[in-house]
Design a protein around this motif. Structure first.
Motif, PDB file in Angstrom:
ATOM      1  N   ASN A  70      31.042  79.832  33.359  1.00 50.97           N
ATOM      2  CA  ASN A  70      31.248  79.480  34.762  1.00 50.97           C
ATOM      3  C   ASN A  70      32.712  79.206  35.079  1.00 50.97           C
ATOM      4  O   ASN A  70      33.080  79.115  36.256  1.00 50.97           O
ATOM      5  CB  ASN A  70      30.413  78.253  35.129  1.00 50.97           C
ATOM      6  CG  ASN A  70      28.925  78.578  35.216  1.00 50.97           C
ATOM      7  OD1 ASN A  70      28.541  79.730  35.370  1.00 50.97           O
ATOM      8  ND2 ASN A  70      28.092  77.552  35.113  1.00 50.97           N
ATOM      9  N   VAL A  71      33.544  79.033  34.052  1.00 56.79           N
ATOM     10  CA  VAL A  71      34.984  78.883  34.288  1.00 56.79           C
ATOM     11  C   VAL A  71      35.542  80.246  34.676  1.00 56.79           C
ATOM     12  O   VAL A  71      35.479  81.208  33.914  1.00 56.79           O
ATOM     13  CB  VAL A  71      35.689  78.335  33.031  1.00 56.79           C
ATOM     14  CG1 VAL A  71      37.200  78.315  33.248  1.00 56.79           C
ATOM     15  CG2 VAL A  71      35.196  76.924  32.713  1.00 56.79           C
ATOM     16  N   GLN A  72      36.069  80.329  35.892  1.00 48.55           N
ATOM     17  CA  GLN A  72      36.522  81.603  36.453  1.00 48.55           C
ATOM     18  C   GLN A  72      37.978  81.929  36.096  1.00 48.55           C
ATOM     19  O   GLN A  72      38.351  83.098  35.989  1.00 48.55           O
ATOM     20  CB  GLN A  72      36.368  81.582  37.978  1.00 48.55           C
ATOM     21  CG  GLN A  72      34.981  81.217  38.458  1.00 48.55           C
ATOM     22  CD  GLN A  72      33.968  82.294  38.148  1.00 48.55           C
ATOM     23  OE1 GLN A  72      34.018  83.378  38.718  1.00 48.55           O
ATOM     24  NE2 GLN A  72      33.046  81.997  37.236  1.00 48.55           N
ATOM     25  N   SER A  73      38.799  80.903  35.931  1.00 45.56           N
ATOM     26  CA  SER A  73      40.203  81.144  35.608  1.00 45.56           C
ATOM     27  C   SER A  73      40.837  79.874  35.055  1.00 45.56           C
ATOM     28  O   SER A  73      40.386  78.765  35.355  1.00 45.56           O
ATOM     29  CB  SER A  73      40.989  81.626  36.837  1.00 45.56           C
ATOM     30  OG  SER A  73      41.091  80.584  37.801  1.00 45.56           O
ATOM     31  N   ILE A  74      41.875  80.052  34.224  1.00 43.44           N
ATOM     32  CA  ILE A  74      42.693  78.961  33.707  1.00 43.44           C
ATOM     33  C   ILE A  74      44.142  79.410  33.839  1.00 43.44           C
ATOM     34  O   ILE A  74      44.535  80.433  33.276  1.00 43.44           O
ATOM     35  CB  ILE A  74      42.367  78.644  32.231  1.00 43.44           C
ATOM     36  CG1 ILE A  74      40.893  78.258  32.067  1.00 43.44           C
ATOM     37  CG2 ILE A  74      43.269  77.535  31.708  1.00 43.44           C
ATOM     38  CD1 ILE A  74      40.464  78.092  30.612  1.00 43.44           C
ATOM     39  N   THR A  83      54.227  76.954  41.734  1.00 41.35           N
ATOM     40  CA  THR A  83      53.525  78.127  42.264  1.00 41.35           C
ATOM     41  C   THR A  83      53.747  79.365  41.405  1.00 41.35           C
ATOM     42  O   THR A  83      53.215  80.431  41.705  1.00 41.35           O
ATOM     43  CB  THR A  83      54.000  78.431  43.703  1.00 41.35           C
ATOM     44  OG1 THR A  83      55.416  78.689  43.702  1.00 41.35           O
ATOM     45  CG2 THR A  83      53.704  77.261  44.627  1.00 41.35           C
ATOM     46  N   THR A  84      54.525  79.228  40.336  1.00 45.60           N
ATOM     47  CA  THR A  84      54.806  80.367  39.460  1.00 45.60           C
ATOM     48  C   THR A  84      54.047  80.195  38.154  1.00 45.60           C
ATOM     49  O   THR A  84      54.339  79.291  37.365  1.00 45.60           O
ATOM     50  CB  THR A  84      56.308  80.487  39.170  1.00 45.60           C
ATOM     51  OG1 THR A  84      57.031  80.612  40.408  1.00 45.60           O
ATOM     52  CG2 THR A  84      56.600  81.693  38.301  1.00 45.60           C
ATOM     53  N   GLU A  85      53.075  81.050  37.926  1.00 46.32           N
ATOM     54  CA  GLU A  85      52.252  80.925  36.722  1.00 46.32           C
ATOM     55  C   GLU A  85      53.062  81.282  35.479  1.00 46.32           C
ATOM     56  O   GLU A  85      53.831  82.259  35.470  1.00 46.32           O
ATOM     57  CB  GLU A  85      51.031  81.840  36.831  1.00 46.32           C
ATOM     58  CG  GLU A  85      50.063  81.688  35.669  1.00 46.32           C
ATOM     59  CD  GLU A  85      48.840  82.588  35.808  1.00 46.32           C
ATOM     60  OE1 GLU A  85      47.988  82.573  34.892  1.00 46.32           O
ATOM     61  OE2 GLU A  85      48.737  83.300  36.830  1.00 46.32           O
ATOM     62  N   PRO A 104      44.702  78.056  25.563  1.00 48.34           N
ATOM     63  CA  PRO A 104      45.713  77.017  25.332  1.00 48.34           C
ATOM     64  C   PRO A 104      47.119  77.543  25.617  1.00 48.34           C
ATOM     65  O   PRO A 104      47.356  78.752  25.619  1.00 48.34           O
ATOM     66  CB  PRO A 104      45.537  76.677  23.853  1.00 48.34           C
ATOM     67  CG  PRO A 104      44.974  77.924  23.246  1.00 48.34           C
ATOM     68  CD  PRO A 104      44.105  78.541  24.306  1.00 48.34           C
ATOM     69  N   LEU A 105      48.042  76.620  25.847  1.00 45.01           N
ATOM     70  CA  LEU A 105      49.452  76.949  26.050  1.00 45.01           C
ATOM     71  C   LEU A 105      50.212  76.570  24.783  1.00 45.01           C
ATOM     72  O   LEU A 105      50.176  75.417  24.354  1.00 45.01           O
ATOM     73  CB  LEU A 105      50.020  76.182  27.248  1.00 45.01           C
ATOM     74  CG  LEU A 105      51.545  76.258  27.445  1.00 45.01           C
ATOM     75  CD1 LEU A 105      51.983  77.679  27.768  1.00 45.01           C
ATOM     76  CD2 LEU A 105      51.985  75.297  28.542  1.00 45.01           C
ATOM     77  N   THR A 106      50.914  77.537  24.185  1.00 45.01           N
ATOM     78  CA  THR A 106      51.711  77.293  22.989  1.00 45.01           C
ATOM     79  C   THR A 106      53.182  77.229  23.372  1.00 45.01           C
ATOM     80  O   THR A 106      53.688  78.126  24.050  1.00 45.01           O
ATOM     81  CB  THR A 106      51.496  78.396  21.944  1.00 45.01           C
ATOM     82  OG1 THR A 106      50.112  78.443  21.583  1.00 45.01           O
ATOM     83  CG2 THR A 106      52.319  78.141  20.689  1.00 45.01           C
ATOM     84  N   PHE A 121      53.592  69.805  32.467  1.00 41.68           N
ATOM     85  CA  PHE A 121      52.846  71.052  32.569  1.00 41.68           C
ATOM     86  C   PHE A 121      51.538  70.782  33.295  1.00 41.68           C
ATOM     87  O   PHE A 121      50.891  69.751  33.084  1.00 41.68           O
ATOM     88  CB  PHE A 121      52.568  71.642  31.188  1.00 41.68           C
ATOM     89  CG  PHE A 121      53.807  72.142  30.493  1.00 41.68           C
ATOM     90  CD1 PHE A 121      54.321  73.389  30.781  1.00 41.68           C
ATOM     91  CD2 PHE A 121      54.457  71.345  29.565  1.00 41.68           C
ATOM     92  CE1 PHE A 121      55.472  73.842  30.149  1.00 41.68           C
ATOM     93  CE2 PHE A 121      55.602  71.787  28.927  1.00 41.68           C
ATOM     94  CZ  PHE A 121      56.118  73.040  29.220  1.00 41.68           C
ATOM     95  N   ILE A 122      51.160  71.722  34.148  1.00 43.65           N
ATOM     96  CA  ILE A 122      49.945  71.606  34.956  1.00 43.65           C
ATOM     97  C   ILE A 122      49.004  72.747  34.591  1.00 43.65           C
ATOM     98  O   ILE A 122      49.438  73.904  34.447  1.00 43.65           O
ATOM     99  CB  ILE A 122      50.281  71.683  36.464  1.00 43.65           C
ATOM    100  CG1 ILE A 122      51.242  70.559  36.862  1.00 43.65           C
ATOM    101  CG2 ILE A 122      49.011  71.631  37.307  1.00 43.65           C
ATOM    102  CD1 ILE A 122      51.834  70.734  38.246  1.00 43.65           C
ATOM    103  N   VAL A 123      47.730  72.431  34.425  1.00 45.60           N
ATOM    104  CA  VAL A 123      46.733  73.478  34.249  1.00 45.60           C
ATOM    105  C   VAL A 123      45.793  73.441  35.452  1.00 45.60           C
ATOM    106  O   VAL A 123      45.345  72.370  35.872  1.00 45.60           O
ATOM    107  CB  VAL A 123      45.953  73.314  32.922  1.00 45.60           C
ATOM    108  CG1 VAL A 123      45.135  72.034  32.884  1.00 45.60           C
ATOM    109  CG2 VAL A 123      45.073  74.528  32.666  1.00 45.60           C
TER     110      VAL A 123
END
Length: 201
Positions: A70-74, A83-85, A104-106, A121-123
């Motif tokens: 059900n998680v659509q995006s990370i 605003t810049t991924e 995860p973010l490395t 950092f924001i997720v």
């Protein structure tokens, strides 16, 4: 008598799921920087790197649902450019989002350098409530910081590797060499020197 009919739908948004979550790190979120030798502890520039892993929970349920279909995006962001991924590059390691994975973010570099003492950092996670069909956004953050430790005495040492006296038959060039030492370590990072001639007056 004319009769008309119609309908409308009332949605109680209180029936929607309430989400909560956090970001975990595999290393200490505070780095200690030693200016004497330019070292970071822990260092994020060597394997195993700093890895930030998101978790997502439905209020009232103890199970982490970040790998639920059900998680659509990370999506990951630096708070300085919200605003810049972030994308996969030499500084950050990121895989393409796939349902069922936690993305995860490395961090592969010591990014807290110079005057930069913190970075947040924001997720942003998008979850679909299967019972209502509602798309629910959720956002959480983590802050990494740096403190400076160590303060060895800083000295500039000037030497003349070939001596400081011109001798007959010994050549007509002498060299002066300057080095910046912090404690017991030679500092060659971002160091420049300016030479002057002192006259007798």
């Amino acid at each position: 008598m004319a009769i008309s009919t119609g309908q409308f739908t009332i949605i109680d948004y209180n029936d929607a799921l309430s989400l909560t979550g956090f970001i975990s790190a595999n290393k200490a979120t505070t780095q200690i920087y030693n200016p004497d030798n330019g070292s970071f502890s822990p260092s994020w520039a060597t394997s195993p790197y700093m890895v930030l892993t998101p978790s997502l929970f439905i209020m009232g349920n103890a199970n982490d649902v970040i790998t639920n279909n059900n998680v659509q995006s990370i999506k990951w962001f630096d708070s300085e450019a919200p605003t810049t991924e972030l994308v996969n590059n030499t500084t950050y390691g990121l895989s393409t989002f796939t349902a069922g994975q936690n993305k995860p973010l490395t961090i592969k570099q010591n990014i807290l350098t110079g005057s930069k003492l913190t970075k947040t950092f924001i997720v942003k996670i998008t979850y679909k409530d299967s019972s209502t069909g509602l798309i629910l956004p959720y956002k959480t953050s983590i802050t990494l910081s740096r403190i400076t430790n160590g303060g060895g005495i800083t000295n500039v040492i000037v030497t003349s590797p070939n001596g400081n006296i011109f001798k007959n038959g010994g050549g007509n060039i002498l060299t002066a060499k300057a080095e910046l030492w912090r404690g017991s370590s030679l500092d060659e990072s971002n160091v420049t020197y300016q030479w002057y001639v002192q006259d007798s007056g």
